[in-house]
Design a protein around this motif. Structure first.
Motif, PDB file in Angstrom:
ATOM      1  N   THR A 195     -13.920   0.305 -21.124  1.00  0.00           N
ATOM      2  CA  THR A 195     -14.519   0.876 -22.232  1.00  0.00           C
ATOM      3  C   THR A 195     -13.630   1.457 -23.115  1.00  0.00           C
ATOM      4  O   THR A 195     -13.748   1.080 -24.436  1.00  0.00           O
ATOM      5  CB  THR A 195     -15.780   1.443 -21.763  1.00  0.00           C
ATOM      6  OG1 THR A 195     -16.717   0.825 -20.868  1.00  0.00           O
ATOM      7  CG2 THR A 195     -16.515   2.106 -22.923  1.00  0.00           C
ATOM      8  N   ALA A 196     -12.925   2.287 -22.744  1.00  0.00           N
ATOM      9  CA  ALA A 196     -12.004   3.250 -23.547  1.00  0.00           C
ATOM     10  C   ALA A 196     -10.913   2.423 -24.256  1.00  0.00           C
ATOM     11  O   ALA A 196     -10.833   2.415 -25.559  1.00  0.00           O
ATOM     12  CB  ALA A 196     -11.425   4.171 -22.786  1.00  0.00           C
ATOM     13  N   VAL A 197     -10.414   1.433 -23.634  1.00  0.00           N
ATOM     14  CA  VAL A 197      -9.302   0.444 -24.297  1.00  0.00           C
ATOM     15  C   VAL A 197      -9.965  -0.411 -25.093  1.00  0.00           C
ATOM     16  O   VAL A 197      -9.498  -0.748 -26.034  1.00  0.00           O
ATOM     17  CB  VAL A 197      -8.492  -0.317 -22.954  1.00  0.00           C
ATOM     18  CG1 VAL A 197      -7.760  -1.226 -23.627  1.00  0.00           C
ATOM     19  CG2 VAL A 197      -7.603   0.714 -22.338  1.00  0.00           C
ATOM     20  N   GLY A 198     -11.187  -0.954 -24.823  1.00  0.00           N
ATOM     21  CA  GLY A 198     -11.793  -1.698 -25.738  1.00  0.00           C
ATOM     22  C   GLY A 198     -11.988  -1.153 -26.955  1.00  0.00           C
ATOM     23  O   GLY A 198     -12.025  -1.751 -27.987  1.00  0.00           O
ATOM     24  N   MET A 199     -12.408   0.198 -26.948  1.00  0.00           N
ATOM     25  CA  MET A 199     -12.926   1.034 -28.322  1.00  0.00           C
ATOM     26  C   MET A 199     -11.476   1.183 -29.209  1.00  0.00           C
ATOM     27  O   MET A 199     -11.695   1.338 -30.173  1.00  0.00           O
ATOM     28  CB  MET A 199     -13.633   2.225 -27.878  1.00  0.00           C
ATOM     29  CG  MET A 199     -14.905   1.999 -27.145  1.00  0.00           C
ATOM     30  SD  MET A 199     -15.563   3.612 -26.630  1.00  0.00           S
ATOM     31  CE  MET A 199     -16.168   4.129 -28.298  1.00  0.00           C
ATOM     32  N   TYR A 200     -10.600   1.468 -28.532  1.00  0.00           N
ATOM     33  CA  TYR A 200      -9.011   1.526 -29.006  1.00  0.00           C
ATOM     34  C   TYR A 200      -8.662   0.421 -29.504  1.00  0.00           C
ATOM     35  O   TYR A 200      -7.788   0.417 -30.627  1.00  0.00           O
ATOM     36  CB  TYR A 200      -8.281   2.243 -28.088  1.00  0.00           C
ATOM     37  CG  TYR A 200      -8.183   3.635 -28.029  1.00  0.00           C
ATOM     38  CD1 TYR A 200      -7.364   4.518 -28.900  1.00  0.00           C
ATOM     39  CD2 TYR A 200      -9.279   4.416 -27.308  1.00  0.00           C
ATOM     40  CE1 TYR A 200      -7.292   5.944 -29.006  1.00  0.00           C
ATOM     41  CE2 TYR A 200      -9.052   5.872 -27.153  1.00  0.00           C
ATOM     42  CZ  TYR A 200      -8.163   6.626 -28.323  1.00  0.00           C
ATOM     43  OH  TYR A 200      -8.390   7.942 -28.048  1.00  0.00           O
ATOM     44  N   VAL A 201      -8.915  -0.682 -29.083  1.00  0.00           N
ATOM     45  CA  VAL A 201      -8.672  -2.068 -29.707  1.00  0.00           C
ATOM     46  C   VAL A 201      -9.154  -2.332 -31.078  1.00  0.00           C
ATOM     47  O   VAL A 201      -8.571  -2.679 -31.958  1.00  0.00           O
ATOM     48  CB  VAL A 201      -8.820  -3.115 -28.706  1.00  0.00           C
ATOM     49  CG1 VAL A 201      -8.586  -4.572 -29.303  1.00  0.00           C
ATOM     50  CG2 VAL A 201      -8.121  -3.319 -27.275  1.00  0.00           C
ATOM     51  N   LEU A 202     -10.503  -1.762 -31.026  1.00  0.00           N
ATOM     52  CA  LEU A 202     -11.164  -1.969 -32.360  1.00  0.00           C
ATOM     53  C   LEU A 202     -10.971  -0.885 -33.550  1.00  0.00           C
ATOM     54  O   LEU A 202     -10.373   0.016 -33.224  1.00  0.00           O
ATOM     55  CB  LEU A 202     -12.958  -1.762 -32.264  1.00  0.00           C
ATOM     56  CG  LEU A 202     -13.279  -2.949 -31.453  1.00  0.00           C
ATOM     57  CD1 LEU A 202     -14.923  -2.557 -31.154  1.00  0.00           C
ATOM     58  CD2 LEU A 202     -13.501  -4.149 -32.321  1.00  0.00           C
ATOM     59  N   ALA A 203     -10.739  -1.315 -34.589  1.00  0.00           N
ATOM     60  CA  ALA A 203     -10.474  -0.686 -35.589  1.00  0.00           C
ATOM     61  C   ALA A 203     -11.623   0.683 -36.128  1.00  0.00           C
ATOM     62  O   ALA A 203     -12.481   0.306 -37.121  1.00  0.00           O
ATOM     63  CB  ALA A 203      -9.955  -1.253 -36.845  1.00  0.00           C
ATOM     64  N   LEU A 204     -11.895   1.457 -35.202  1.00  0.00           N
ATOM     65  CA  LEU A 204     -12.899   2.402 -35.346  1.00  0.00           C
ATOM     66  C   LEU A 204     -12.448   3.462 -36.030  1.00  0.00           C
ATOM     67  O   LEU A 204     -11.485   4.158 -36.111  1.00  0.00           O
ATOM     68  CB  LEU A 204     -13.728   2.687 -34.008  1.00  0.00           C
ATOM     69  CG  LEU A 204     -14.033   1.670 -33.143  1.00  0.00           C
ATOM     70  CD1 LEU A 204     -14.235   2.382 -31.708  1.00  0.00           C
ATOM     71  CD2 LEU A 204     -15.125   1.119 -33.913  1.00  0.00           C
ATOM     72  N   THR A 205     -13.439   4.034 -36.701  1.00  0.00           N
ATOM     73  CA  THR A 205     -13.401   5.301 -37.656  1.00  0.00           C
ATOM     74  C   THR A 205     -14.638   6.283 -37.565  1.00  0.00           C
ATOM     75  O   THR A 205     -15.512   5.652 -37.176  1.00  0.00           O
ATOM     76  CB  THR A 205     -13.066   5.139 -39.320  1.00  0.00           C
ATOM     77  OG1 THR A 205     -14.295   4.294 -39.617  1.00  0.00           O
ATOM     78  CG2 THR A 205     -11.955   4.159 -39.411  1.00  0.00           C
ATOM     79  N   GLY A 206     -14.365   7.569 -38.055  1.00  0.00           N
ATOM     80  CA  GLY A 206     -15.803   8.386 -37.905  1.00  0.00           C
ATOM     81  C   GLY A 206     -15.984   8.800 -36.736  1.00  0.00           C
ATOM     82  O   GLY A 206     -15.153   8.963 -35.689  1.00  0.00           O
TER      83      GLY A 206
END
Length: 218
Positions: free
Chosen positions: A164-175
């Protein structure tokens, strides 16, 4: 001549068909091509594609990162299903035993290394996670003569948190989502360390019992 019928000597009196051995070998080879192994092979093939997508356009294009996340998600999903299918339908093979953990470590390791190389994830996080995985693998081989260390609930939770964590880091997330992924990764690191220490404890206990049993037998 012995006077003993071929059937009494353990034969049928007929020569085996010339293609009998070849046919048996073909069946054994075909058994490798079951759905569980195919999913594992798909995961292996996805690794270079995932790396290409993640690093495309310098590694910071949101669209390419989204495609990379999709490839990573597919890999994680196949990881869930191939083991379940192999155990449920008796599709376990030597190839699967070797290829499945390699595929798992390849997709996760490539993701962590690429993210650290891009500067999105500290190198020490990648070092802790990959160091733990390599250490536990060596630990399993160290005690394999005494038994197998089973996967624990904590280990499964660790895998879920890491994915889950790595998947979230792969996405270009902000905020807020970028802040959330930091805490999910922190949880994954904690579980990585705690479960690693537990595996070490189990290995030491297993080895002591094995040595005690060997001494008792002599």
């Amino acid at each position: 001549m012995t006077g003993v019928p071929a059937s009494a000597a353990g034969g049928t009196g007929r020569r085996p068909a010339p293609g009998a051995k070849l046919g048996a070998a073909a069946v054994d080879q075909a058994s490798l091509w079951n759905i569980a192994n195919i999913l594992t092979m798909i995961r292996l093939v996805l690794v270079p594609g995932f790396v290409f997508l993640l690093l495309a356009e310098g590694g910071y294009d949101p669209a390419w990162r989204a495609w990379a996340w999709a490839a990573f998600a597919v890999a994680m999903i196949t990881d869930i299903f191939d083991g379940h299918l192999a155990r449920t339908y008796n599709l376990v093979t030597d190839f699967g035993k070797i290829a499945d953990p390699i595929a798992d470590k390849a997709i996760m390791g490539s993701a962590l290394i690429c993210l650290s190389w891009l500067g999105d994830l500290p190198w020490w996080v990648t070092g802790v996670i990959l160091g733990r995985e390599l250490g536990i693998t060596l630990l399993r081989f160290w005690v394999i003569r005494y038994g197998v260390i089973p996967a624990s609930r904590g280990g499964k939770l660790k895998t879920l948190a890491q994915g889950t964590a790595v998947g979230m880091y792969v996405l270009a997330l902000t905020g807020p989502l970028a802040t959330l992924r930091f805490w999910v990764m922190a949880l994954a690191v904690v579980l990585t360390v705690v479960t690693g220490l537990d595996y070490i404890r189990q290995a030491v206990v297993l080895r002591r019992k094995g040595l005690a049993a060997e001494r008792a037998a002599t």
